[in-house]
Design a protein around this motif. Structure first.
Motif, PDB file in Angstrom:
ATOM      1  N   SER A  54       6.465  -6.265   6.389  1.00  0.00           N
ATOM      2  CA  SER A  54       5.411  -5.879   5.439  1.00  0.00           C
ATOM      3  C   SER A  54       4.034  -6.344   5.924  1.00  0.00           C
ATOM      4  O   SER A  54       3.029  -5.690   5.644  1.00  0.00           O
ATOM      5  N   THR A  55       4.007  -7.462   6.623  1.00  0.00           N
ATOM      6  CA  THR A  55       2.720  -7.942   7.151  1.00  0.00           C
ATOM      7  C   THR A  55       2.158  -6.945   8.167  1.00  0.00           C
ATOM      8  O   THR A  55       0.952  -6.745   8.258  1.00  0.00           O
ATOM      9  N   GLY A  56       3.067  -6.310   8.913  1.00  0.00           N
ATOM     10  CA  GLY A  56       2.663  -5.286   9.872  1.00  0.00           C
ATOM     11  C   GLY A  56       2.090  -4.076   9.157  1.00  0.00           C
ATOM     12  O   GLY A  56       1.082  -3.502   9.550  1.00  0.00           O
ATOM     13  N   VAL A  57       2.741  -3.718   8.069  1.00  0.00           N
ATOM     14  CA  VAL A  57       2.276  -2.581   7.273  1.00  0.00           C
ATOM     15  C   VAL A  57       0.876  -2.879   6.746  1.00  0.00           C
ATOM     16  O   VAL A  57      -0.008  -2.028   6.745  1.00  0.00           O
ATOM     17  N   ARG A  58       0.692  -4.153   6.322  1.00  0.00           N
ATOM     18  CA  ARG A  58      -0.615  -4.556   5.803  1.00  0.00           C
ATOM     19  C   ARG A  58      -1.680  -4.413   6.905  1.00  0.00           C
ATOM     20  O   ARG A  58      -2.816  -3.992   6.640  1.00  0.00           O
ATOM     21  N   ALA A  59      -1.304  -4.721   8.131  1.00  0.00           N
ATOM     22  CA  ALA A  59      -2.242  -4.615   9.254  1.00  0.00           C
ATOM     23  C   ALA A  59      -2.664  -3.160   9.466  1.00  0.00           C
ATOM     24  O   ALA A  59      -3.825  -2.861   9.754  1.00  0.00           O
ATOM     25  N   VAL A  60      -1.702  -2.254   9.271  1.00  0.00           N
ATOM     26  CA  VAL A  60      -1.999  -0.829   9.426  1.00  0.00           C
ATOM     27  C   VAL A  60      -3.002  -0.390   8.345  1.00  0.00           C
ATOM     28  O   VAL A  60      -3.979   0.304   8.625  1.00  0.00           O
ATOM     29  N   THR A  87       6.603   2.807   0.990  1.00  0.00           N
ATOM     30  CA  THR A  87       5.429   2.148   0.415  1.00  0.00           C
ATOM     31  C   THR A  87       4.351   3.168   0.015  1.00  0.00           C
ATOM     32  O   THR A  87       3.317   2.802  -0.512  1.00  0.00           O
ATOM     33  N   GLY A  88       4.593   4.432   0.325  1.00  0.00           N
ATOM     34  CA  GLY A  88       3.651   5.471  -0.096  1.00  0.00           C
ATOM     35  C   GLY A  88       2.454   5.614   0.834  1.00  0.00           C
ATOM     36  O   GLY A  88       1.531   6.379   0.559  1.00  0.00           O
ATOM     37  N   ILE A  89       2.471   4.898   1.931  1.00  0.00           N
ATOM     38  CA  ILE A  89       1.316   4.901   2.845  1.00  0.00           C
ATOM     39  C   ILE A  89       1.205   6.251   3.564  1.00  0.00           C
ATOM     40  O   ILE A  89       0.113   6.708   3.907  1.00  0.00           O
ATOM     41  N   ASP A  90       2.362   6.889   3.755  1.00  0.00           N
ATOM     42  CA  ASP A  90       2.342   8.169   4.499  1.00  0.00           C
ATOM     43  C   ASP A  90       1.499   9.227   3.792  1.00  0.00           C
ATOM     44  O   ASP A  90       1.107  10.227   4.367  1.00  0.00           O
ATOM     45  N   LYS A  91       1.250   8.983   2.509  1.00  0.00           N
ATOM     46  CA  LYS A  91       0.447   9.956   1.766  1.00  0.00           C
ATOM     47  C   LYS A  91      -1.042   9.833   2.117  1.00  0.00           C
ATOM     48  O   LYS A  91      -1.826  10.751   1.870  1.00  0.00           O
ATOM     49  N   THR A  92      -1.432   8.692   2.611  1.00  0.00           N
ATOM     50  CA  THR A  92      -2.848   8.455   2.926  1.00  0.00           C
ATOM     51  C   THR A  92      -3.101   8.491   4.442  1.00  0.00           C
ATOM     52  O   THR A  92      -4.002   9.181   4.935  1.00  0.00           O
TER      53      THR A  92
ATOM     54  N   GLU B 627      -4.768  -1.850  -2.302  1.00  0.00           N
ATOM     55  CA  GLU B 627      -4.459  -3.280  -2.391  1.00  0.00           C
ATOM     56  C   GLU B 627      -3.332  -3.681  -1.461  1.00  0.00           C
ATOM     57  O   GLU B 627      -2.956  -4.837  -1.398  1.00  0.00           O
ATOM     58  N   LEU B 628      -2.808  -2.704  -0.737  1.00  0.00           N
ATOM     59  CA  LEU B 628      -1.617  -3.008   0.070  1.00  0.00           C
ATOM     60  C   LEU B 628      -1.905  -4.018   1.169  1.00  0.00           C
ATOM     61  O   LEU B 628      -1.035  -4.773   1.563  1.00  0.00           O
ATOM     62  N   ASP B 629      -3.184  -4.061   1.647  1.00  0.00           N
ATOM     63  CA  ASP B 629      -3.492  -5.013   2.712  1.00  0.00           C
ATOM     64  C   ASP B 629      -3.488  -6.449   2.214  1.00  0.00           C
ATOM     65  O   ASP B 629      -3.490  -7.375   2.987  1.00  0.00           O
TER      66      ASP B 629
END
Lengths: 96, 667
Positions: A54-60, A87-92, B627-629
Motif C-alpha cells: 500500500s505504501t507503494g500505491v501511495r507513492a504512485v 483501490t479505485g486508482i485505475d479510474k484516475t 487522500e490515498l497518498d
C-alpha cells in the motif's frame, strides 16, 4: 527493488523491478522528491515489478499529484493491476 | 395412655342412683328411726299411762285407805287385785303392771306385781312377792314424781327384765300425799318391732317410688341419650375404620330435639364432609403420586437429554458442561456437538418458565439446534432457522435464550452467536466479558435477526458460558451473585503453571461457589455452566523485533512454505500491511508471528502488546483518491487479500489471525 530512471525531455520514465514493499517505498518517494524542475510528465514501467504494498500505491498517487495527472503506468502485471483496481486508482490514473 | 376399666354410662348412672338410694335410705333411716322410736315410746307411754290410770281409778273407787289396808293385810284381796292387774296387763298389752310404795329409806317396796305372760308373771310372783323391798336406785321418772316435779312421768328402761317403757303414776291421798305408785311397763320389743315395721313400710314405699322413677329415668336416658350415643360411637368406629358411614342415624322415636340429636345431626354432616374431603385427598394423592412418577421418568429422560455433567475433549480442546435443575426437570440446557472432526460446537440455553413446560420447550430447541448444526449450518443461520421454526408454532409464547459458540480447533477461531443470553466470559489470565452482539431470544419475533461474530483464542484461553441461575443466585440478604463475583471466582481458577484453566474443576467450583453464596438456601433456578478451553495447535510463534525490517522473516516463511506464486505474494501483502500498521502505529514492543498450513489453507497470526486496534472493524470505507497518498488502504488490502480475519484483545494483546483459503472467494 531497483529503480531505472530514463529522462526524455520533459518526461521521465521510472522502471521499477522487484518488490515495492514498505521498506522500498521510501526509496521511490525519495526519487520522486528529487525530480528536476521542468519534468511535467511521468511514466512508471511496472513490467519488472513483482510486488507492491500500500505504501507503494501511495507513492504512485503522490507522483500523480506531483505531475498534475500527467502519469502513465504501463506493464503492470494483472495481480498488481488488481490492487490498483481494488483501490479505485485505475479510474484516475492512466494504465496502459 | 393407660387403659381404663370400661363401664357403660347407663351402668354408671344406675350405680349412682343405687348409691344415692342407699345413702338417702340410710339418712332417712337414722332420722326417721329416732322419730319413730319417739313416737312409739309416746304411744307405749300412752298405753302404760292409760293402764296406770285405770288401776289408779279402780283403786280409788275402792277407797285408797281401805284398799291399801286390805292389800297389806288380806291375801285374798291381793290375789284378786293381782288377777285384775294381769287382766289389765293382757287387755292393754302391757308387759308389767305393778303397785309399790317408797319406804322411809327410799327403797321400793312392792305390793302387787303382775306380768303379761305366765312365765314373767311367775317370775314376778317369786321375785317381787308382796312386801319385797328392792334397794336398786330409783329411776329419774320415779324421782320426778316423788319430788312432784311432774305429776306422772315415764322412762325407757333396759335391764334384766327386758326393754320397756316405764310409766309412773302416783296414788295420792286426800291430802295429796303419795301413798303408793303404780308402774306400767310397756314392752319396747313390740313397740320397736312396730316402729321398725312402720319405718320399713315408709322406706320401702319411698324406695319403690324412687326406684320406679329411677328406672323410668334410666329408660328415658337409655332411649334418648345412651343408646343414641352407643349407636353414634359405633358409627364413629365404623367411620374411623373404613369411612363408609353413610351419615344416617338409627331409626328411633324422637319427641324432642336435644343435645344428642344435635350431635347426631352434626356427626351426619361431618361424616359426609370428611368422606368427601378424604375422597378428594385420596384422588389428589393418587394424582400427585402419578405426577411424581411422571416427573421422575421425565427427569431420567432429561438426564439423558441434558446430562448433569458431560465432558468432550480433543487434542486441541477440552469442554466440560453441567446442569443442575432446581426442580425435577428444568428449562436450562446445554449441548456439545461435533459437526465434523475439526469443529466443536457448544450450546447453552435457558427456556422461559420452569418445570415441565420449560423442559419440553427446551427439548425442542435443543434438538432443533443440534439438527441444524449437524447439517453443517453456521451458528447464526442455525439460530435464525430455529427461531422461525419456534415462532411458527408457539401457542404458549415460550421463548429461549441461547448462546452458541463454534470452535475451529485448527485455528482457535471461535464463532459466537447470542440470542438474548448471558454474555460469555473469556477465560484468559484476566477473564472478561467481551462485547458480544446479542439478538432477541428465540421464539419471540419471527423476523428478528441473530448475527454471529468471531474471536480468536490463544493457546490456553477459553470461554465460559452459564445461565442466569449462576449470576442471579441470591444470598440470604437477597443480593445477587452477579457478573463481577463470577469473574472474580473464575479468575482465581487460572493456573499460572499451565497458563490455562481446568474446565472440570471450573464448572464444579462454580456450582460450589454459588451454593456457598446461597448459604444452603433453596435453589430457585436451574444452574447450568459450560467451560471450553482451547489447548492450541502448538504453533511455532516467532518474535519479531518491532521494526519494519523484521518483516523479511514473515515473507521468507510464507514464500518458503507456499512457493513464490501469486497467492503467496497476496498473503505476504496482507501480512505486510498488518505488520507495517503494528510497527508504525501500535507502539508495541513485542510482536510475534505464526504462520502455517492447515491442509490447503494458510494461517497467519500476529500478536502484539501495542495499543488496542481491531483491523477487522476499522476502515471499512476506501478513502477518496485525493487522500490515498496519506494512507488508509493497507488494512483494506489485508482484509481483501485474506479469506477471513479475526481479532481479539486478550490480556493486553492484540491477537489477529488471518485465514487464506486455497481458492479466494470473490470480494
Amino acid at each position: 527493488m531497483t529503480i531505472k530512471k530514463i529522462q526524455n525531455g520533459n518526461e521521465v520514465t521510472l522502471a521499477l523491478e522487484g518488490w515495492l514493499d514498505t521498506q522500498a517505498a521510501p526509496e521511490l518517494l525519495a526519487e520522486l522528491e528529487k525530480t528536476e524542475d521542468g519534468i511535467n510528465s511521468m511514466v512508471f514501467d511496472f513490467s519488472g515489478l513483482e510486488y507492491i504494498a500500500s505504501t507503494g500505491v501511495r507513492a504512485v498517487v503522490f507522483a500523480y499529484k506531483k505531475m498534475n495527472g500527467a502519469l502513465t503506468v504501463k506493464g503492470a502485471s494483472p495481480r498488481i493491476l488488481n490492487i490498483f483496481k481494488t483501490t479505485g486508482i485505475d479510474k484516475t490514473v492512466h494504465f496502459e | 395412655m393407660k387403659k381404663k376399666i370400661r363401664a357403660s354410662i347407663l351402668t354408671r348412672i344406675a350405680l349412682l342412683f343405687l348409691i344415692a338410694m342407699i345413702i338417702a335410705s340410710s339418712i332417712t333411716y337414722f332420722f326417721v328411726y329416732d322419730y319413730m322410736i319417739d313416737q312409739e315410746i309416746q304411744q307405749g307411754d300412752r298405753f302404760a299411762g292409760a293402764a296406770a290410770h285405770s288401776v289408779s281409778e279402780m283403786i280409788e273407787s275402792y277407797g285408797l285407805e281401805n284398799i291399801m289396808e286390805e292389800l297389806n293385810t288380806d291375801e285374798d284381796t291381793r290375789d284378786e287385785m293381782h288377777s285384775i292387774f294381769r287382766f289389765l296387763c293382757r287387755s292393754t298389752n302391757l308387759r308389767y303392771l305393778y303397785l309399790y310404795t317408797i319406804n322411809e329409806d327410799g327403797y321400793r317396796q312392792y305390793i302387787i306385781c303382775a306380768a303379761n305372760t305366765d312365765e314373767d308373771d311367775q317370775r314376778m310372783q317369786r321375785e317381787y312377792a308382796f312386801g319385797t323391798t328392792r334397794t336398786t336406785p330409783l329411776y329419774r321418772a320415779e324421782i320426778n314424781v316423788l319430788n312432784r316435779i311432774k305429776d306422772e312421768d315415764y322412762e325407757l328402761i333396759d335391764n334384766e327384765y327386758g326393754w320397756v317403757c316405764m310409766h309412773i303414776v302416783p296414788m295420792l291421798d286426800e291430802n295429796g300425799n303419795i301413798v303408793a305408785m303404780i308402774g306400767a311397763d310397756c314392752g319396747m320389743e313390740r313397740i320397736n318391732a312396730d316402729a321398725m315395721n312402720d319405718m320399713w313400710q315408709v322406706l320401702l314405699s319411698g324406695a319403690a317410688i324412687i326406684a320406679v322413677t329411677c328406672v323410668i329415668a334410666l329408660l328415658l336416658i337409655r332411649h334418648s341419650v345412651t343408646r343414641p350415643i352407643v349407636a353414634l360411637s359405633q358409627r364413629m368406629r365404623r367411620f374411623a375404620a373404613d369411612r363408609k358411614e353413610t351419615g344416617t342415624p338409627d331409626k328411633r322415636l324422637i319427641l324432642y330435639e336435644d343435645e344428642v340429636t344435635d350431635i347426631e345431626e352434626i356427626f351426619g354432616t361431618m361424616t359426609k364432609d370428611i368422606s368427601r374431603y378424604v375422597s378428594d385427598i385420596e384422588a389428589l394423592t393418587e394424582e400427585r403420586i402419578y405426577n411424581q412418577t411422571q416427573l421422575d421418568v421425565a427427569r431420567k429422560i432429561q438426564d439423558g437429554i441434558v446430562p448433569r455433567e458431560c465432558s468432550v475433549t480433543g487434542d486441541r480442546f477440552e469442554i466440560n458442561g453441567c446442569m443442575r435443575a432446581a426442580r425435577e426437570v428444568g428449562g436450562d440446557f446445554y449441548d456439545l456437538i461435533r459437526p465434523d472432526d475439526r469443529r466443536v460446537c457448544a450450546v447453552i440455553g435457558d427456556s422461559s418458565g420452569k418445570g415441565v413446560s420449560a423442559a419440553l420447550f427446551m427439548t425442542t430447541v435443543k434438538a432443533s439446534i443440534r439438527e441444524n448444526i449437524m447439517a453443517g449450518r453456521g451458528l447464526a443461520d442455525t439460530l435464525n432457522r430455529v427461531n422461525r421454526e419456534l415462532c411458527a408454532s408457539n401457542p404458549e409464547n415460550m421463548f429461549a435464550t441461547v448462546s452458541a459458540l463454534m470452535l475451529d480447533t485448527e485455528t482457535g477461531i471461535v464463532t459466537i452467536a447470542n440470542a438474548g443470553h448471558e454474555k460469555p466470559l473469556i477465560l484468559s489470565r484476566e477473564p472478561f466479558y467481551p462485547d458480544v452482539m446479542s439478538g432477541v431470544a428465540l421464539g419471540l419475533f419471527e423476523n428478528s435477526q441473530i448475527d454471529e461474530q468471531k474471536i480468536v483464542l490463544r493457546d490456553g484461553d477459553g470461554i465460559f458460558l452459564y445461565t442466569d441461575g449462576v449470576t442471579e443466585a441470591i444470598d440470604t440478604g437477597r443480593n445477587p451473585y452477579g457478573d463481577e463475583r463470577l469473574r472474580e471466582m473464575v479468575r482465581a481458577e487460572y493456573s499460572e503453571d499451565s497458563r490455562s484453566y481446568d474446565t472440570l474443576a471450573l464448572i464444579r467450583d462454580t456450582l460450589a461457589s454459588v451454593d456457598a453464596f446461597a448459604e444452603g438456601g433453596e435453589q430457585f433456578d436451574d444452574i447450568t455452566c459450560l467451560a471450553l478451553v482451547y489447548k492450541g495447535s502448538a504453533d511455532a510463534w516467532r518474535t519479531l523485533p518491532p521494526e519494519l525490517g523484521s518483516f523479511g522473516t514473515v515473507k521468507e516463511l510464507t514464500i518458503s512454505a507456499l512457493g513464490e506464486n501469486d497467492r503467496a505474494i497476496d498473503i505476504v501483502l496482507a501480512c505486510e500491511e498488518i505488520f507495517t500498521n503494528i510497527v508504525n502505529y501500535s507502539g508495541a514492543d513485542e510482536i510475534r508471528f505464526a504462520g502455517r498450513c492447515i491442509g490447503d489453507t494458510w494461517l497467519a497470526a500476529f500478536a502484539d502488546n501495542g495499543t488496542a486496534f481491531d483491523p477487522v472493524t476499522a476502515e471499512r470505507e476506501m478513502p477518496q483518491f485525493e487522500e490515498l497518498d496519506r494512507g488508509g488502504m493497507g488494512i483494506m488490502l489485508a482484509r481483501m487479500k485474506s479469506s477471513d480475519m479475526v481479532y481479539s484483545r486478550i490480556d493486553g494483546y492484540n491477537i489477529l489471525t488471518m485465514v487464506f483459503e486455497a481458492e479466494m472467494p470473490e470480494k
